[in-house]
Design a protein around this motif. Structure first.
Motif, PDB file in Angstrom:
ATOM      1  N   GLU A  23       0.817  -1.211   0.000  1.00 51.20           N
ATOM      2  CA  GLU A  23       0.000   0.000   0.000  1.00 51.20           C
ATOM      3  C   GLU A  23       0.857   1.269   0.000  1.00 51.20           C
ATOM      4  O   GLU A  23       0.476   2.277  -0.588  1.00 51.20           O
ATOM      5  N   GLU A  24       2.009   1.209   0.627  1.00 47.68           N
ATOM      6  CA  GLU A  24       2.898   2.376   0.638  1.00 47.68           C
ATOM      7  C   GLU A  24       3.312   2.751  -0.778  1.00 47.68           C
ATOM      8  O   GLU A  24       3.312   3.927  -1.149  1.00 47.68           O
ATOM      9  N   PHE A  25       3.665   1.727  -1.582  1.00 48.69           N
ATOM     10  CA  PHE A  25       4.055   1.997  -2.964  1.00 48.69           C
ATOM     11  C   PHE A  25       2.862   2.480  -3.780  1.00 48.69           C
ATOM     12  O   PHE A  25       2.982   3.442  -4.561  1.00 48.69           O
ATOM     13  N   LEU A  26       1.715   1.827  -3.645  1.00 45.11           N
ATOM     14  CA  LEU A  26       0.528   2.221  -4.402  1.00 45.11           C
ATOM     15  C   LEU A  26       0.127   3.654  -4.089  1.00 45.11           C
ATOM     16  O   LEU A  26      -0.289   4.404  -4.972  1.00 45.11           O
ATOM     17  N   ALA A  27       0.262   4.037  -2.824  1.00 47.09           N
ATOM     18  CA  ALA A  27      -0.066   5.404  -2.427  1.00 47.09           C
ATOM     19  C   ALA A  27       0.871   6.404  -3.104  1.00 47.09           C
ATOM     20  O   ALA A  27       0.437   7.469  -3.575  1.00 47.09           O
ATOM     21  N   MET A  28       2.160   6.076  -3.190  1.00 53.11           N
ATOM     22  CA  MET A  28       3.122   6.963  -3.853  1.00 53.11           C
ATOM     23  C   MET A  28       2.834   7.051  -5.348  1.00 53.11           C
ATOM     24  O   MET A  28       2.871   8.135  -5.944  1.00 53.11           O
ATOM     25  N   GLU A  29       2.550   5.890  -5.962  1.00 55.25           N
ATOM     26  CA  GLU A  29       2.250   5.888  -7.386  1.00 55.25           C
ATOM     27  C   GLU A  29       0.995   6.707  -7.671  1.00 55.25           C
ATOM     28  O   GLU A  29       0.943   7.463  -8.644  1.00 55.25           O
ATOM     29  N   ALA A  30      -0.017   6.571  -6.818  1.00 56.55           N
ATOM     30  CA  ALA A  30      -1.261   7.333  -7.001  1.00 56.55           C
ATOM     31  C   ALA A  30      -1.016   8.831  -6.866  1.00 56.55           C
ATOM     32  O   ALA A  30      -1.599   9.632  -7.608  1.00 56.55           O
ATOM     33  N   ARG A  31      -0.156   9.217  -5.932  1.00 61.02           N
ATOM     34  CA  ARG A  31       0.137  10.648  -5.756  1.00 61.02           C
ATOM     35  C   ARG A  31       0.782  11.228  -7.010  1.00 61.02           C
ATOM     36  O   ARG A  31       0.482  12.359  -7.417  1.00 61.02           O
ATOM     37  N   GLU A  32       1.697  10.453  -7.607  1.00 59.62           N
ATOM     38  CA  GLU A  32       2.325  10.924  -8.848  1.00 59.62           C
ATOM     39  C   GLU A  32       1.265  11.131  -9.930  1.00 59.62           C
ATOM     40  O   GLU A  32       1.247  12.149 -10.634  1.00 59.62           O
ATOM     41  N   LYS A  33       0.364  10.182 -10.065  1.00 62.81           N
ATOM     42  CA  LYS A  33      -0.648  10.257 -11.110  1.00 62.81           C
ATOM     43  C   LYS A  33      -1.666  11.360 -10.827  1.00 62.81           C
ATOM     44  O   LYS A  33      -2.125  12.053 -11.752  1.00 62.81           O
ATOM     45  N   LEU A  34      -2.017  11.547  -9.579  1.00 53.64           N
ATOM     46  CA  LEU A  34      -2.924  12.643  -9.223  1.00 53.64           C
ATOM     47  C   LEU A  34      -2.296  13.998  -9.538  1.00 53.64           C
ATOM     48  O   LEU A  34      -3.000  14.938  -9.938  1.00 53.64           O
ATOM     49  N   ASP A  74      -4.110  16.577 -12.132  1.00 48.98           N
ATOM     50  CA  ASP A  74      -4.195  18.016 -11.866  1.00 48.98           C
ATOM     51  C   ASP A  74      -5.635  18.520 -11.763  1.00 48.98           C
ATOM     52  O   ASP A  74      -6.062  19.404 -12.492  1.00 48.98           O
ATOM     53  N   GLY A  75      -6.383  17.924 -10.827  1.00 46.34           N
ATOM     54  CA  GLY A  75      -7.699  18.472 -10.522  1.00 46.34           C
ATOM     55  C   GLY A  75      -8.844  17.875 -11.300  1.00 46.34           C
ATOM     56  O   GLY A  75      -8.763  16.756 -11.821  1.00 46.34           O
ATOM     57  N   GLY A  76      -9.919  18.654 -11.390  1.00 47.29           N
ATOM     58  CA  GLY A  76     -11.149  18.161 -11.980  1.00 47.29           C
ATOM     59  C   GLY A  76     -12.081  17.651 -10.894  1.00 47.29           C
ATOM     60  O   GLY A  76     -11.662  17.381  -9.757  1.00 47.29           O
ATOM     61  N   GLU A  77     -13.360  17.505 -11.234  1.00 51.00           N
ATOM     62  CA  GLU A  77     -14.338  17.039 -10.255  1.00 51.00           C
ATOM     63  C   GLU A  77     -14.877  15.651 -10.574  1.00 51.00           C
ATOM     64  O   GLU A  77     -15.375  14.951  -9.684  1.00 51.00           O
ATOM     65  N   THR A  78     -14.793  15.247 -11.837  1.00 47.35           N
ATOM     66  CA  THR A  78     -15.306  13.932 -12.235  1.00 47.35           C
ATOM     67  C   THR A  78     -14.228  13.178 -13.005  1.00 47.35           C
ATOM     68  O   THR A  78     -13.512  13.753 -13.831  1.00 47.35           O
ATOM     69  N   LEU A  79     -14.133  11.866 -12.735  1.00 43.54           N
ATOM     70  CA  LEU A  79     -13.032  11.061 -13.297  1.00 43.54           C
ATOM     71  C   LEU A  79     -13.556   9.735 -13.831  1.00 43.54           C
ATOM     72  O   LEU A  79     -14.313   9.034 -13.161  1.00 43.54           O
ATOM     73  N   LEU A  80     -13.124   9.383 -15.037  1.00 42.50           N
ATOM     74  CA  LEU A  80     -13.347   8.059 -15.604  1.00 42.50           C
ATOM     75  C   LEU A  80     -12.004   7.348 -15.643  1.00 42.50           C
ATOM     76  O   LEU A  80     -11.077   7.797 -16.308  1.00 42.50           O
ATOM     77  N   ASP A  81     -11.882   6.240 -14.905  1.00 45.20           N
ATOM     78  CA  ASP A  81     -10.653   5.453 -14.876  1.00 45.20           C
ATOM     79  C   ASP A  81     -10.880   4.196 -15.701  1.00 45.20           C
ATOM     80  O   ASP A  81     -11.470   3.217 -15.235  1.00 45.20           O
ATOM     81  N   PHE A  82     -10.406   4.224 -16.948  1.00 52.05           N
ATOM     82  CA  PHE A  82     -10.589   3.089 -17.852  1.00 52.05           C
ATOM     83  C   PHE A  82      -9.512   2.050 -17.599  1.00 52.05           C
ATOM     84  O   PHE A  82      -8.328   2.372 -17.551  1.00 52.05           O
TER      85      PHE A  82
END
Length: 234
Positions: free
Chosen positions: A25-36, A40-48
């Motif tokens: 989970e530590e790695f996944l959290a870091m990877e997610a932060r990079e991708k977030l 760069d924002g927005g209110e609605t997201l489609l994750d294909f």
């Protein structure tokens, strides 16, 4: 579905983990932060191609509405478990692929993204995806394709160039195995391995430009042989 897609459908039929470098989970959290950061924002997201939801549950707190899409029932089952564990009430899951997803959507999005997915699509299928996605993208929105296989770096990774153990013997062994895989794949008319196709970023940029978008190419922070394609309208 093409022959290669049949191969991948069979491969992912009972898979319950995404292809991340680490499942910690530590790695996944870091990877997610990079991708977030790149989303760069927005209110609605489609994750294909959300897979088992490893990144989706980290995206969700940053958005009012999130949709996760995958063509693997077992992956979506795992994603559902993660969503329940994290109490992410703003996530909806859809079973679909790159062709069927569009008819199952009832709204547009500020961000449309995918991570480690487009290596399973051809250039033509990527162009069709970007064209269809553009019809579901809000004004000022972005299409962000994470972790695309870079044809300039992927072969180096395959022979262990980024490994800590860089012995000549291992390089030679992996190079010979790689040559055999290339010949075998060519004879069978399917991608070299289960990781699928590598895509030249310049060709992806041309596809984006053809559909009225600009594109920025960014090196992946956690995968040396991959890049991110950030696609947007000026």
């Amino acid at each position: 579905m093409s022959k290669s897609k049949n191969v991948w459908a069979e491969f992912f039929a009972d898979k319950r983990r995404g292809g991340h470098r680490s499942s910690a989970e530590e790695f996944l959290a870091m990877e997610a932060r990079e991708k977030l950061f790149h989303l760069d924002g927005g209110e609605t997201l489609l994750d294909f191609g959300c897979g088992a939801g490893e990144l989706l549950v980290y995206y969700a707190p940053e958005y009012e509405k999130t949709i996760g899409v995958d063509f693997s029932p077992s992956m979506l089952e795992e994603s559902s478990k993660r969503i329940r564990e994290r109490n992410c009430e703003n996530i909806t899951l859809i079973l679909a692929d790159d062709k069927t997803v569009w008819d199952k959507l009832d709204s547009s999005f500020d961000r449309i993204t995918a991570a480690g997915v487009f290596q399973y699509l051809t250039y033509q299928e990527i162009e069709e995806f970007i064209f269809n996605a553009s019809n579901y993208l809000n004004k000022g929105g972005k299409i962000v394709l994470f972790d695309m296989l870079d044809p300039r770096l992927y072969p180096l990774w395959k022979i262990g160039m980024f490994s800590q153990d860089k012995s000549c013997r291992k390089f030679l062994y992996k190079a010979v195995c790689g040559a055999k895989n290339i010949i075998s794949a060519s004879l069978k008319n399917h991608p070299i391995d289960i990781l699928g196709y590598s895509h030249n970023p310049n060709k992806i940029k041309k596809i984006a430009n053809k559909n009225g978008f600009e594109m920025i190419c960014v090196q992946s922070m956690y995968y040396e042989y991959k890049y991110h394609a950030i696609i947007f309208r000026t």
